[in-house]
Scaffold this active site. Structure first.
Site, mmCIF file in Angstrom:
data_model
loop_
_atom_site.group_PDB
_atom_site.id
_atom_site.type_symbol
_atom_site.label_atom_id
_atom_site.label_comp_id
_atom_site.label_asym_id
_atom_site.label_seq_id
_atom_site.Cartn_x
_atom_site.Cartn_y
_atom_site.Cartn_z
ATOM 1 N N HIS A 165 0.830 -1.208 0.000
ATOM 2 C CA HIS A 165 0.000 0.000 0.000
ATOM 3 C C HIS A 165 0.859 1.251 0.000
ATOM 4 C CE1 HIS A 165 0.621 -0.659 4.408
ATOM 5 N NE2 HIS A 165 0.700 0.649 4.439
ATOM 6 N N HIS B 42 4.032 7.055 3.952
ATOM 7 C CA HIS B 42 4.989 5.949 3.743
ATOM 8 C C HIS B 42 4.504 5.044 2.615
ATOM 9 C CE1 HIS B 42 2.211 3.930 6.696
ATOM 10 N NE2 HIS B 42 2.436 2.882 5.938
ATOM 11 N N GLU C 298 7.841 0.943 4.935
ATOM 12 C CA GLU C 298 7.367 -0.107 5.834
ATOM 13 C C GLU C 298 7.568 -1.441 5.132
ATOM 14 O OE1 GLU C 298 3.106 0.012 6.582
ATOM 15 O OE2 GLU C 298 3.283 -1.285 8.332
#
Lengths: 134, 134
Positions: free
Chosen positions: A7, A79, A130
């Site tokens: 994502h 992020h 991430e």
């Protein structure tokens, strides 16, 4: 090592407005808001055919995105998240290559209840990365 | 209206370093650099299983990403690109919904030689959005 882009997370100052922009104007599929008090955010997912956009809206006084929104009042990309098969193996390779893991270096359960780590933006083109064990 | 996430573009101050980070440390597939003088950038694609990351490195004195790198010396996410089936229909709907198209509102050929438009970040959560006719 990295696999799919899981994502892109966008911090938003107004969740209803963000949902309206993506649902009504861009015509995307958008989930209902989900409070995640353990992460200090309310999240909404924009479901695209190949990946997701994750809206992050602050929940509580200690939300980790309050600072970001203070610096970026209109919101912005917070992020990007890549999937890995084995987060411990990924962590160990990153550390041996000199990359910095944020926090204590131990994976935590993320917004999808899977183990995640965050990497230092300065090691990856100014972008907070991430890693999530898929 | 929007379909797949075509790519996430990251402006980078050091293309070799960015390639090394993604190729050697994150273990991703990375293309050779391609100069695009008509867009004022050198691009490298990180090929993920479901989408792409596009590194943008300034080419020439008038590169459109020089300003961004001045404000973000470590680099950072410059824009995200969504695919649409019909860019003119998309543009007309956006305009009728009050969203702002950058430039003169006419699609230009983008980095993939397909018609693209850019939308005003203030209308989409502080994020520069590119639409590309797939």
């Amino acid at each position: 090592m990295i696999g799919r882009l899981n994502h892109v997370a966008i911090a938003v100052p107004d969740l209803e407005a963000a949902v309206a922009q993506y649902k009504n104007i861009l015509g995307a599929e958008v989930t209902d808001p989900m409070d995640q008090p353990e992460h200090g955010v309310t999240v909404v997912f924009v479901e695209l055919p190949n990946t997701k956009i994750e809206f992050l809206y602050p929940l509580g006084d200690k939300s980790p995105i309050l600072n970001f929104l203070e610096k970026n009042p209109a919101g912005g990309i917070h992020h990007i998240c890549y999937e890995v098969d084995d987060i411990i193996a990924a962590r160990d390779k990153l550390v041996s290559d000199g990359a910095r893991i944020l926090g204590d270096g131990e994976p935590k359960n993320g917004a999808h209840n899977k183990p995640v780590l965050f990497l230092h933006p300065k090691d990856f083109c100014g972008t907070l990365v991430e890693l999530e064990q898929a």
